[in-house]
Scaffold this motif. Structure first.
Motif, PDB file in Angstrom:
ATOM      1  N   GLY A  79       0.793  -1.219   0.000  1.00 50.01           N
ATOM      2  CA  GLY A  79       0.000   0.000   0.000  1.00 50.01           C
ATOM      3  C   GLY A  79       0.828   1.273   0.000  1.00 50.01           C
ATOM      4  N   GLU A  80       2.138   1.141   0.193  1.00 54.44           N
ATOM      5  CA  GLU A  80       2.992   2.316   0.189  1.00 54.44           C
ATOM      6  C   GLU A  80       3.478   2.611  -1.223  1.00 54.44           C
ATOM      7  OE1 GLU A  80       6.218   2.089   2.946  1.00 54.44           O
ATOM      8  OE2 GLU A  80       4.933   1.357   4.547  1.00 54.44           O
ATOM      9  N   LEU A  81       3.611   3.888  -1.520  1.00 53.21           N
ATOM     10  CA  LEU A  81       4.177   4.288  -2.807  1.00 53.21           C
ATOM     11  C   LEU A  81       5.698   4.255  -2.713  1.00 53.21           C
ATOM     12  CD1 LEU A  81       1.922   7.339  -3.693  1.00 53.21           C
ATOM     13  CD2 LEU A  81       1.901   5.101  -4.771  1.00 53.21           C
ATOM     14  N   TYR A 110      -2.048  13.881  -6.486  1.00 52.74           N
ATOM     15  CA  TYR A 110      -3.148  13.467  -5.615  1.00 52.74           C
ATOM     16  C   TYR A 110      -2.748  12.259  -4.768  1.00 52.74           C
ATOM     17  CZ  TYR A 110      -7.492  11.422  -4.036  1.00 52.74           C
ATOM     18  OH  TYR A 110      -8.472  10.875  -3.256  1.00 52.74           O
ATOM     19  N   ASN A 111      -2.207  11.237  -5.424  1.00 51.73           N
ATOM     20  CA  ASN A 111      -1.851  10.017  -4.693  1.00 51.73           C
ATOM     21  C   ASN A 111      -0.689  10.224  -3.732  1.00 51.73           C
ATOM     22  OD1 ASN A 111      -3.626   7.772  -5.503  1.00 51.73           O
ATOM     23  ND2 ASN A 111      -2.968   8.388  -7.533  1.00 51.73           N
ATOM     24  N   ILE A 112       0.279  11.012  -4.138  1.00 53.16           N
ATOM     25  CA  ILE A 112       1.416  11.267  -3.258  1.00 53.16           C
ATOM     26  C   ILE A 112       0.978  12.106  -2.063  1.00 53.16           C
ATOM     27  CG2 ILE A 112       3.580  12.548  -3.098  1.00 53.16           C
ATOM     28  CD1 ILE A 112       4.154  11.521  -5.978  1.00 53.16           C
ATOM     29  N   ASP A 113       0.237  13.164  -2.293  1.00 54.05           N
ATOM     30  CA  ASP A 113      -0.198  14.020  -1.191  1.00 54.05           C
ATOM     31  C   ASP A 113      -1.058  13.280  -0.188  1.00 54.05           C
ATOM     32  OD1 ASP A 113       1.165  16.106  -2.324  1.00 54.05           O
ATOM     33  OD2 ASP A 113      -0.615  17.113  -3.127  1.00 54.05           O
ATOM     34  N   SER A 114      -1.922  12.397  -0.679  1.00 57.38           N
ATOM     35  CA  SER A 114      -2.851  11.739   0.225  1.00 57.38           C
ATOM     36  C   SER A 114      -2.309  10.450   0.838  1.00 57.38           C
ATOM     37  CB  SER A 114      -4.167  11.436  -0.499  1.00 57.38           C
ATOM     38  OG  SER A 114      -3.955  10.511  -1.548  1.00 57.38           O
ATOM     39  N   LYS A 115      -1.323   9.828   0.196  1.00 63.15           N
ATOM     40  CA  LYS A 115      -0.868   8.523   0.682  1.00 63.15           C
ATOM     41  C   LYS A 115       0.584   8.479   1.119  1.00 63.15           C
ATOM     42  CE  LYS A 115      -4.117   6.176  -2.305  1.00 63.15           C
ATOM     43  NZ  LYS A 115      -4.274   5.451  -3.546  1.00 63.15           N
ATOM     44  N   SER A 116       1.408   9.282   0.522  1.00 64.42           N
ATOM     45  CA  SER A 116       2.836   9.164   0.791  1.00 64.42           C
ATOM     46  C   SER A 116       3.534  10.503   0.546  1.00 64.42           C
ATOM     47  CB  SER A 116       3.440   8.078  -0.103  1.00 64.42           C
ATOM     48  OG  SER A 116       4.780   7.853   0.231  1.00 64.42           O
ATOM     49  N   PRO A 117       3.396  11.434   1.485  1.00 66.54           N
ATOM     50  CA  PRO A 117       3.929  12.774   1.257  1.00 66.54           C
ATOM     51  C   PRO A 117       5.452  12.829   1.113  1.00 66.54           C
ATOM     52  CG  PRO A 117       3.106  12.537   3.493  1.00 66.54           C
ATOM     53  CD  PRO A 117       2.716  11.306   2.755  1.00 66.54           C
ATOM     54  N   LEU A 118       6.156  11.767   1.450  1.00 66.93           N
ATOM     55  CA  LEU A 118       7.613  11.759   1.308  1.00 66.93           C
ATOM     56  C   LEU A 118       8.070  11.291  -0.073  1.00 66.93           C
ATOM     57  CD1 LEU A 118       8.628  10.350   4.807  1.00 66.93           C
ATOM     58  CD2 LEU A 118       8.520  12.733   4.061  1.00 66.93           C
TER      59      LEU A 118
END
Length: 84
Positions: free
Chosen positions: A17-19, A49-57
């Motif tokens: 589930g991690e990017l 969208y996906n980075i901001d909501s799931k994996s900001p790093l």
């Protein structure tokens, strides 16, 4: 959000589930009679969208090809520089 044409991207492998920490997209802007160039905005929007909501790093970069062999060269360089 506009859907991407089904043949214009590949799905990432299933993970926990991690990017990935660094994403690099190699884009051919003249593919599909120029639709590659217009897909850039959609790709950026989805990644943001996906980075901001799931994996900001996670970071991402979109590299555009400009001639024969660029896709492979850019992909190799991305992997050498740590892209997942």
């Amino acid at each position: 959000m506009n859907p991407l044409p089904s043949n214009s991207y590949s799905r990432p492998p299933k993970t926990n589930g991690e990017l990935p920490k660094q994403i690099v997209v190699v884009l051919n802007p003249v593919s599909g009679r120029g639709s590659g160039k217009s897909s850039r905005e959609i790709i950026e929007e989805r990644l943001r969208y996906n980075i901001d909501s799931k994996s900001p790093l996670t970071t991402f970069e979109i590299l555009e090809t400009s001639g024969p062999g660029d896709g492979e060269r850019l992909a190799r360089r991305a992997v050498e520089n740590g892209a997942d």
